[in-house]
Design a protein around this motif. Structure first.
Motif, PDB file in Angstrom:
ATOM      1  N   TYR A  11      74.565  17.626  21.732  1.00  0.00           N
ATOM      2  CA  TYR A  11      73.917  18.312  20.613  1.00  0.00           C
ATOM      3  C   TYR A  11      73.003  17.391  19.817  1.00  0.00           C
ATOM      4  O   TYR A  11      72.682  17.663  18.664  1.00  0.00           O
ATOM      5  CB  TYR A  11      74.939  19.040  19.727  1.00  0.00           C
ATOM      6  N   GLU A  12      72.571  16.324  20.460  1.00  0.00           N
ATOM      7  CA  GLU A  12      71.508  15.515  19.870  1.00  0.00           C
ATOM      8  C   GLU A  12      70.205  16.286  20.021  1.00  0.00           C
ATOM      9  O   GLU A  12      70.132  17.239  20.791  1.00  0.00           O
ATOM     10  CB  GLU A  12      71.435  14.153  20.550  1.00  0.00           C
ATOM     11  N   ARG A  13      69.187  15.872  19.278  1.00  0.00           N
ATOM     12  CA  ARG A  13      67.940  16.624  19.325  1.00  0.00           C
ATOM     13  C   ARG A  13      66.727  15.717  19.195  1.00  0.00           C
ATOM     14  O   ARG A  13      66.771  14.698  18.510  1.00  0.00           O
ATOM     15  CB  ARG A  13      67.919  17.682  18.232  1.00  0.00           C
ATOM     16  N   VAL A  14      65.673  16.133  19.876  1.00  0.00           N
ATOM     17  CA  VAL A  14      64.331  15.585  19.678  1.00  0.00           C
ATOM     18  C   VAL A  14      63.649  16.545  18.720  1.00  0.00           C
ATOM     19  O   VAL A  14      63.703  17.760  18.909  1.00  0.00           O
ATOM     20  CB  VAL A  14      63.542  15.526  21.014  1.00  0.00           C
ATOM     21  N   TRP A  15      63.029  16.012  17.691  1.00  0.00           N
ATOM     22  CA  TRP A  15      62.385  16.861  16.692  1.00  0.00           C
ATOM     23  C   TRP A  15      61.079  16.190  16.275  1.00  0.00           C
ATOM     24  O   TRP A  15      61.079  15.251  15.486  1.00  0.00           O
ATOM     25  CB  TRP A  15      63.301  17.020  15.492  1.00  0.00           C
ATOM     26  N   ILE A  31      63.818  19.845  20.876  1.00  0.00           N
ATOM     27  CA  ILE A  31      64.602  19.926  22.113  1.00  0.00           C
ATOM     28  C   ILE A  31      66.042  19.633  21.748  1.00  0.00           C
ATOM     29  O   ILE A  31      66.347  18.592  21.155  1.00  0.00           O
ATOM     30  CB  ILE A  31      64.092  18.925  23.166  1.00  0.00           C
ATOM     31  N   ASP A  32      66.934  20.537  22.085  1.00  0.00           N
ATOM     32  CA  ASP A  32      68.351  20.451  21.713  1.00  0.00           C
ATOM     33  C   ASP A  32      69.197  20.217  22.968  1.00  0.00           C
ATOM     34  O   ASP A  32      69.143  21.003  23.908  1.00  0.00           O
ATOM     35  CB  ASP A  32      68.776  21.746  21.023  1.00  0.00           C
ATOM     36  N   PHE A  33      69.976  19.144  22.956  1.00  0.00           N
ATOM     37  CA  PHE A  33      70.837  18.804  24.092  1.00  0.00           C
ATOM     38  C   PHE A  33      72.146  19.569  24.013  1.00  0.00           C
ATOM     39  O   PHE A  33      73.226  19.016  23.868  1.00  0.00           O
ATOM     40  CB  PHE A  33      71.065  17.289  24.148  1.00  0.00           C
ATOM     41  N   SER A  34      72.032  20.886  24.096  1.00  0.00           N
ATOM     42  CA  SER A  34      73.183  21.787  24.115  1.00  0.00           C
ATOM     43  C   SER A  34      73.477  22.118  25.578  1.00  0.00           C
ATOM     44  O   SER A  34      73.042  21.412  26.477  1.00  0.00           O
ATOM     45  CB  SER A  34      72.856  23.046  23.304  1.00  0.00           C
ATOM     46  N   THR A  35      74.186  23.193  25.821  1.00  0.00           N
ATOM     47  CA  THR A  35      74.436  23.649  27.184  1.00  0.00           C
ATOM     48  C   THR A  35      73.884  25.050  27.335  1.00  0.00           C
ATOM     49  O   THR A  35      74.438  25.959  26.742  1.00  0.00           O
ATOM     50  CB  THR A  35      75.947  23.674  27.495  1.00  0.00           C
ATOM     51  N   TYR A  47      65.128  29.755  19.934  1.00  0.00           N
ATOM     52  CA  TYR A  47      65.743  28.947  20.992  1.00  0.00           C
ATOM     53  C   TYR A  47      65.470  29.586  22.343  1.00  0.00           C
ATOM     54  O   TYR A  47      65.633  30.785  22.520  1.00  0.00           O
ATOM     55  CB  TYR A  47      67.264  28.885  20.813  1.00  0.00           C
ATOM     56  N   ASN A  48      65.039  28.768  23.288  1.00  0.00           N
ATOM     57  CA  ASN A  48      64.787  29.239  24.648  1.00  0.00           C
ATOM     58  C   ASN A  48      65.379  28.263  25.644  1.00  0.00           C
ATOM     59  O   ASN A  48      65.338  27.043  25.422  1.00  0.00           O
ATOM     60  CB  ASN A  48      63.281  29.312  24.935  1.00  0.00           C
ATOM     61  N   LYS A  49      65.862  28.799  26.760  1.00  0.00           N
ATOM     62  CA  LYS A  49      66.207  27.954  27.895  1.00  0.00           C
ATOM     63  C   LYS A  49      64.903  27.532  28.546  1.00  0.00           C
ATOM     64  O   LYS A  49      63.930  28.287  28.552  1.00  0.00           O
ATOM     65  CB  LYS A  49      67.024  28.735  28.927  1.00  0.00           C
ATOM     66  N   PHE A  50      64.882  26.337  29.103  1.00  0.00           N
ATOM     67  CA  PHE A  50      63.721  25.938  29.879  1.00  0.00           C
ATOM     68  C   PHE A  50      63.664  26.807  31.131  1.00  0.00           C
ATOM     69  O   PHE A  50      64.692  27.043  31.760  1.00  0.00           O
ATOM     70  CB  PHE A  50      63.794  24.452  30.256  1.00  0.00           C
ATOM     71  N   THR A 107      46.473  15.282  15.552  1.00  0.00           N
ATOM     72  CA  THR A 107      46.006  13.900  15.525  1.00  0.00           C
ATOM     73  C   THR A 107      47.104  12.949  15.066  1.00  0.00           C
ATOM     74  O   THR A 107      46.940  11.737  15.148  1.00  0.00           O
ATOM     75  CB  THR A 107      44.782  13.746  14.594  1.00  0.00           C
ATOM     76  N   GLN A 108      48.212  13.507  14.560  1.00  0.00           N
ATOM     77  CA  GLN A 108      49.312  12.684  14.061  1.00  0.00           C
ATOM     78  C   GLN A 108      50.632  13.345  14.444  1.00  0.00           C
ATOM     79  O   GLN A 108      50.695  14.570  14.570  1.00  0.00           O
ATOM     80  CB  GLN A 108      49.268  12.595  12.535  1.00  0.00           C
ATOM     81  N   ILE A 109      51.663  12.529  14.607  1.00  0.00           N
ATOM     82  CA  ILE A 109      52.996  13.074  14.817  1.00  0.00           C
ATOM     83  C   ILE A 109      53.966  12.385  13.871  1.00  0.00           C
ATOM     84  O   ILE A 109      53.686  11.304  13.353  1.00  0.00           O
ATOM     85  CB  ILE A 109      53.493  12.924  16.275  1.00  0.00           C
ATOM     86  N   GLN A 110      55.085  13.038  13.651  1.00  0.00           N
ATOM     87  CA  GLN A 110      56.149  12.464  12.831  1.00  0.00           C
ATOM     88  C   GLN A 110      57.475  12.920  13.416  1.00  0.00           C
ATOM     89  O   GLN A 110      57.633  14.099  13.757  1.00  0.00           O
ATOM     90  CB  GLN A 110      56.035  12.940  11.387  1.00  0.00           C
ATOM     91  N   PHE A 111      58.417  11.996  13.536  1.00  0.00           N
ATOM     92  CA  PHE A 111      59.754  12.355  13.978  1.00  0.00           C
ATOM     93  C   PHE A 111      60.574  12.721  12.748  1.00  0.00           C
ATOM     94  O   PHE A 111      60.597  11.983  11.763  1.00  0.00           O
ATOM     95  CB  PHE A 111      60.407  11.199  14.738  1.00  0.00           C
ATOM     96  N   SER A 112      61.220  13.856  12.801  1.00  0.00           N
ATOM     97  CA  SER A 112      62.061  14.306  11.704  1.00  0.00           C
ATOM     98  C   SER A 112      63.248  13.366  11.528  1.00  0.00           C
ATOM     99  O   SER A 112      63.717  12.754  12.496  1.00  0.00           O
ATOM    100  CB  SER A 112      62.576  15.724  12.005  1.00  0.00           C
ATOM    101  N   SER A 113      63.754  13.294  10.310  1.00  0.00           N
ATOM    102  CA  SER A 113      64.977  12.507  10.073  1.00  0.00           C
ATOM    103  C   SER A 113      66.169  13.147  10.774  1.00  0.00           C
ATOM    104  O   SER A 113      67.208  12.514  10.939  1.00  0.00           O
ATOM    105  CB  SER A 113      65.246  12.383   8.573  1.00  0.00           C
ATOM    106  N   TYR A 114      66.025  14.396  11.229  1.00  0.00           N
ATOM    107  CA  TYR A 114      67.086  15.081  11.972  1.00  0.00           C
ATOM    108  C   TYR A 114      67.027  14.786  13.471  1.00  0.00           C
ATOM    109  O   TYR A 114      67.875  15.259  14.223  1.00  0.00           O
ATOM    110  CB  TYR A 114      67.013  16.591  11.738  1.00  0.00           C
ATOM    111  N   ASP A 115      66.010  14.030  13.900  1.00  0.00           N
ATOM    112  CA  ASP A 115      65.902  13.649  15.309  1.00  0.00           C
ATOM    113  C   ASP A 115      66.976  12.607  15.600  1.00  0.00           C
ATOM    114  O   ASP A 115      66.992  11.538  15.015  1.00  0.00           O
ATOM    115  CB  ASP A 115      64.512  13.072  15.581  1.00  0.00           C
ATOM    116  N   THR A 116      67.878  12.947  16.507  1.00  0.00           N
ATOM    117  CA  THR A 116      68.981  12.041  16.843  1.00  0.00           C
ATOM    118  C   THR A 116      68.928  11.586  18.298  1.00  0.00           C
ATOM    119  O   THR A 116      69.785  10.814  18.730  1.00  0.00           O
ATOM    120  CB  THR A 116      70.333  12.739  16.588  1.00  0.00           C
ATOM    121  N   ALA A 117      67.935  12.048  19.057  1.00  0.00           N
ATOM    122  CA  ALA A 117      67.898  11.760  20.488  1.00  0.00           C
ATOM    123  C   ALA A 117      66.791  10.797  20.900  1.00  0.00           C
ATOM    124  O   ALA A 117      66.939  10.081  21.886  1.00  0.00           O
ATOM    125  CB  ALA A 117      67.741  13.068  21.276  1.00  0.00           C
ATOM    126  N   SER A 118      65.686  10.760  20.178  1.00  0.00           N
ATOM    127  CA  SER A 118      64.540   9.954  20.600  1.00  0.00           C
ATOM    128  C   SER A 118      64.854   8.470  20.476  1.00  0.00           C
ATOM    129  O   SER A 118      65.253   7.994  19.416  1.00  0.00           O
ATOM    130  CB  SER A 118      63.313  10.289  19.757  1.00  0.00           C
TER     131      SER A 118
END
Length: 130
Positions: A11-15, A31-35, A47-50, A107-118
Protein backbone atom coordinates in the motif's frame (compact mmCIF):
# COMPACT_ATOMS: atom_id res chain seq x y z
CA UNK A 1 11.37 7.73 -14.86
CA UNK A 2 10.56 6.84 -11.27
CA UNK A 3 12.08 3.81 -9.59
CA UNK A 4 10.37 1.87 -6.81
CA UNK A 5 11.01 -1.30 -4.83
CA UNK A 6 7.53 -1.56 -3.33
CA UNK A 7 5.66 -4.83 -3.25
CA UNK A 8 2.03 -5.64 -3.98
CA UNK A 9 -0.07 -5.18 -0.83
CA UNK A 10 2.49 -2.81 0.72
CA UNK A 11 0.00 0.00 0.00
CA UNK A 12 2.88 2.32 -0.71
CA UNK A 13 2.20 4.89 -3.39
CA UNK A 14 3.79 6.96 -6.11
CA UNK A 15 2.19 10.39 -6.14
CA UNK A 16 3.45 12.87 -8.74
CA UNK A 17 1.88 16.25 -9.35
CA UNK A 18 2.35 17.93 -12.72
CA UNK A 19 2.57 21.72 -13.12
CA UNK A 20 2.78 24.20 -15.97
CA UNK A 21 5.32 27.02 -16.30
CA UNK A 22 3.21 29.34 -14.11
CA UNK A 23 2.98 26.79 -11.29
CA UNK A 24 -0.64 25.83 -12.06
CA UNK A 25 -1.49 22.19 -11.50
CA UNK A 26 -1.62 20.31 -14.80
CA UNK A 27 -2.53 16.83 -13.52
CA UNK A 28 -1.57 14.14 -11.03
CA UNK A 29 -0.43 10.55 -11.44
CA UNK A 30 -0.98 8.23 -8.50
CA UNK A 31 0.09 4.55 -8.42
CA UNK A 32 -1.03 2.47 -5.44
CA UNK A 33 0.72 -0.80 -4.55
CA UNK A 34 -2.49 -2.54 -3.50
CA UNK A 35 -3.80 -5.85 -4.82
CA UNK A 36 -3.69 -5.47 -7.75
CA UNK A 37 -1.55 -2.39 -8.35
CA UNK A 38 -3.93 0.43 -9.29
CA UNK A 39 -3.64 3.96 -10.66
CA UNK A 40 -5.49 7.27 -10.64
CA UNK A 41 -5.10 10.19 -13.01
CA UNK A 42 -6.06 13.13 -10.82
CA UNK A 43 -9.09 15.16 -11.95
CA UNK A 44 -9.75 12.41 -14.49
CA UNK A 45 -10.09 8.78 -13.42
CA UNK A 46 -11.10 6.97 -10.26
CA UNK A 47 -9.02 3.96 -9.11
CA UNK A 48 -8.37 1.71 -12.08
CA UNK A 49 -6.63 -1.59 -12.61
CA UNK A 50 -3.90 -1.40 -15.19
CA UNK A 51 -5.25 -2.90 -18.43
CA UNK A 52 -2.00 -4.88 -18.83
CA UNK A 53 -0.42 -6.97 -16.06
CA UNK A 54 2.25 -4.99 -14.22
CA UNK A 55 5.61 -6.86 -14.23
CA UNK A 56 6.09 -8.89 -11.04
CA UNK A 57 9.67 -7.80 -10.28
CA UNK A 58 9.99 -5.92 -6.99
CA UNK A 59 12.33 -3.32 -8.51
CA UNK A 60 10.26 -1.32 -10.97
CA UNK A 61 11.15 1.53 -13.28
CA UNK A 62 8.07 3.56 -14.19
CA UNK A 63 7.95 5.94 -17.14
CA UNK A 64 5.03 8.32 -17.45
CA UNK A 65 4.56 10.08 -20.76
CA UNK A 66 2.03 12.85 -21.23
CA UNK A 67 1.39 14.21 -24.70
CA UNK A 68 -0.37 17.58 -24.33
CA UNK A 69 -1.38 17.97 -27.98
CA UNK A 70 -3.13 14.60 -27.97
CA UNK A 71 -4.14 14.67 -24.29
CA UNK A 72 -2.77 11.14 -24.00
CA UNK A 73 -1.10 9.53 -20.98
CA UNK A 74 1.02 6.41 -21.35
CA UNK A 75 2.47 4.56 -18.36
CA UNK A 76 5.28 2.03 -18.69
CA UNK A 77 6.66 -0.35 -16.06
CA UNK A 78 10.02 -2.01 -16.71
CA UNK A 79 9.61 -1.21 -20.40
CA UNK A 80 6.10 -2.71 -20.66
CA UNK A 81 3.29 -0.32 -21.58
CA UNK A 82 0.71 -0.93 -18.84
CA UNK A 83 -1.67 1.94 -19.72
CA UNK A 84 -2.28 4.16 -22.72
CA UNK A 85 -5.20 6.53 -22.28
CA UNK A 86 -6.55 9.11 -24.69
CA UNK A 87 -8.18 11.51 -22.24
CA UNK A 88 -11.80 12.34 -23.00
CA UNK A 89 -15.13 12.82 -21.23
CA UNK A 90 -15.74 9.06 -21.42
CA UNK A 91 -12.37 8.26 -19.81
CA UNK A 92 -12.21 11.18 -17.36
CA UNK A 93 -15.31 10.51 -15.31
CA UNK A 94 -13.81 11.72 -12.03
CA UNK A 95 -14.13 15.46 -12.70
CA UNK A 96 -16.00 17.40 -15.39
CA UNK A 97 -13.19 20.00 -15.39
CA UNK A 98 -10.48 17.48 -16.27
CA UNK A 99 -9.55 19.38 -19.44
CA UNK A 100 -8.58 22.54 -17.55
CA UNK A 101 -5.82 20.53 -15.85
CA UNK A 102 -4.70 18.10 -18.51
CA UNK A 103 -4.59 20.61 -21.40
CA UNK A 104 -1.66 22.43 -19.80
CA UNK A 105 1.90 21.76 -20.86
CA UNK A 106 3.82 20.10 -18.02
CA UNK A 107 7.12 21.82 -17.25
CA UNK A 108 7.51 20.97 -13.55
CA UNK A 109 6.77 18.04 -11.28
CA UNK A 110 6.48 17.65 -7.53
CA UNK A 111 6.32 14.51 -5.43
CA UNK A 112 3.62 14.67 -2.79
CA UNK A 113 4.58 14.25 0.85
CA UNK A 114 2.21 11.24 0.70
CA UNK A 115 4.49 9.52 -1.83
CA UNK A 116 5.94 6.53 0.01
CA UNK A 117 7.16 4.41 -2.92
CA UNK A 118 9.40 6.58 -5.11
CA UNK A 119 13.08 5.89 -4.52
CA UNK A 120 14.53 8.14 -7.21
CA UNK A 121 13.51 9.85 -10.42
CA UNK A 122 14.97 11.18 -13.63
CA UNK A 123 13.41 13.64 -16.04
CA UNK A 124 13.75 12.36 -19.60
CA UNK A 125 14.79 14.53 -22.50
CA UNK A 126 11.84 13.10 -24.43
CA UNK A 127 9.03 15.64 -24.58
CA UNK A 128 6.34 14.88 -22.04
CA UNK A 129 8.17 12.04 -20.29
CA UNK A 130 8.71 11.76 -16.54
Amino acid sequence: TVTTDSTVESYERVWVRLYDNDGNQAGTVYIDFSTPIMYILGACTPYNKFPVTVPAATHKTWSIAYYTTEQRVAIYCNGVQVANLLLSDSVCTGDSYWGTYWEKETTQIQFSSYDTASDKYCISSNAGAI
